[in-house]
Design an enzyme around this catalytic site. Sequence first.
Site, PDB file in Angstrom:
ATOM      1  CG  HIS A   1      -1.916  -1.106   1.240  1.00  0.00           C
ATOM      2  ND1 HIS A   1      -3.191  -0.949   0.757  1.00  0.00           N
ATOM      3  CD2 HIS A   1      -1.818  -2.401   1.637  1.00  0.00           C
ATOM      4  CE1 HIS A   1      -3.859  -2.093   0.875  1.00  0.00           C
ATOM      5  NE2 HIS A   1      -3.044  -3.005   1.407  1.00  0.00           N
TER       6      HIS A   1
ATOM      7  CE  LYS B   1      -4.958   2.077   3.605  1.00  0.00           C
ATOM      8  NZ  LYS B   1      -5.213   1.320   2.370  1.00  0.00           N
TER       9      LYS B   1
ATOM     10  CG  HIS C   1      -7.308  -6.189   0.811  1.00  0.00           C
ATOM     11  ND1 HIS C   1      -6.924  -5.658  -0.383  1.00  0.00           N
ATOM     12  CD2 HIS C   1      -6.341  -5.847   1.720  1.00  0.00           C
ATOM     13  CE1 HIS C   1      -5.775  -5.006  -0.206  1.00  0.00           C
ATOM     14  NE2 HIS C   1      -5.402  -5.116   1.044  1.00  0.00           N
TER      15      HIS C   1
ATOM     16  CD  GLU D   1      -6.374  -7.211   6.795  1.00  0.00           C
ATOM     17  OE1 GLU D   1      -6.906  -6.641   5.814  1.00  0.00           O
ATOM     18  OE2 GLU D   1      -5.322  -6.812   7.327  1.00  0.00           O
TER      19      GLU D   1
ATOM     20  CG  ASP E   1      -0.896  -5.716   3.999  1.00  0.00           C
ATOM     21  OD1 ASP E   1      -1.356  -4.996   3.095  1.00  0.00           O
ATOM     22  OD2 ASP E   1      -1.618  -6.243   4.867  1.00  0.00           O
TER      23      ASP E   1
HETATM   24 ZN   LIG Z   1      -3.473  -4.956   2.004  1.00  0.00          ZN
END
Ligand SMILES: [Zn+2]
Length: 433
Positions: free
Chosen positions: A76, A79, A225, A228, A326
């Site tokens: 990501h 982010k 995704h 999770e 991730d």
């Molecule tokens: Zn992810």
Amino acid sequence: MTHSNDLMTFTNARVHETHLSQPLGVADDGGFHRVNVTLQGNKISDVTAADHTIEGTKTDLAGRILTPSFVDCHTHLDKGHIWSRQPNPDGSFGGALSAVAQDTAANWSADDLKLRMDFALRCAYAHGTSALRTHIDSQAPQAAISWPVFEDLRDTWAERITLQAVCLVGIEAVRDTMFFNTLAKRVQVAGGVLGAVTYMVPDIKDLIDQVFVTAKDLGLDLDFHADETGDPDAVSLHLIAQAALRHEFSGRINVGHCCSLARQPDDTALGTLDLVAKAGLSITTLPMCNLYLQDRRHDGTTPRWRGVTLVHEMTSRGINVAIASDNTRDPFYAYGDLDMMEVYRMATRILHLDHPVGQWPATMTTAPANLMGIAPPTIAIGAPADLIQFRARSWTELLSRPQSDRIVLRGGKQIDTTLPDYSDLDALMESSK
Ligand SMILES: [Zn+2]
């Protein structure tokens, strides 16, 4: 001065069987073959058994490990590295969602994204990664800001890291057909992959169907995704596999996380995995993030499970399993540096990818490349001379140290592996305060 077409050979290297296109002689207990790797210009021109006589320029690796470059198929970048200005207040999944939403609204301009994403890519490159897929938060109005930044970075980085992007929206966003179709077309223009986060809303089956229909219409691959969570009732992976079969989907499908499988009764979980194998889905496990977020408690008690999915049961069914980074230094994971060797080291410990190591080293090269649809990094005649040398001769030597002194060659040339300085981000971290 050497001519670029001169031959140069690394003699007596240890290369794992999963990182060679074909075995040479007998592997040692760790699955390593002893080989000579000859480079000509930016390519590998020969790979021979270590007892083969080599003429010309050579460097004796004395049995040290040589790998191809790495593939990180689930990150990501958008982010990344916001932790200093927007930490997760309690380390929980909910805390991460709201912290990121707040930071997105306040700070995610094109300039902010570009600097953080470029910083992350500089880390990945220095650690030896040559291909990387990122998810891009794609709710309105962020998609219009983030996708052009991604395209720009993809072009700037093209010679160093092959970049792919996936749109990331909650599955409920698919209910707004106009929004989702527009987004999917934007993704198609960027050569991207269609994605969503699946969780158990009442109309989940219809929404997953809509994602498949859209992907088929536009010829896009899929990347979800899924599940999770530690909630055993989260079964969206099962629904994705069913949808893939129902739609006779011929593109590639990757599914990340799938944590809840580990909390389900065996017959439920294994039944789903039989279906996943039949549907030809790939699975990506994100062990560091899962360990951080799953089973986090706020009552003074200690986590009781590791958060990761059932990778051993997957590979025994022939499912393509990759391991990836991730999040990095954001509210979903406070740490990380896009170093696939760190991810593999952590994965080995969390998921028991050892005794024997078997085929697991393919999870950082061939497996992620397959699900991304790119040529797998490998040590083979004609392959790019993208190689990493480690000062280690066995798995215990390799995985006991951070390997910060690794030597990375790209196109046959040693690159500068100095990591970017965190102070490069200081201006951004101050801007929000
Ligand atoms: Zn992810």
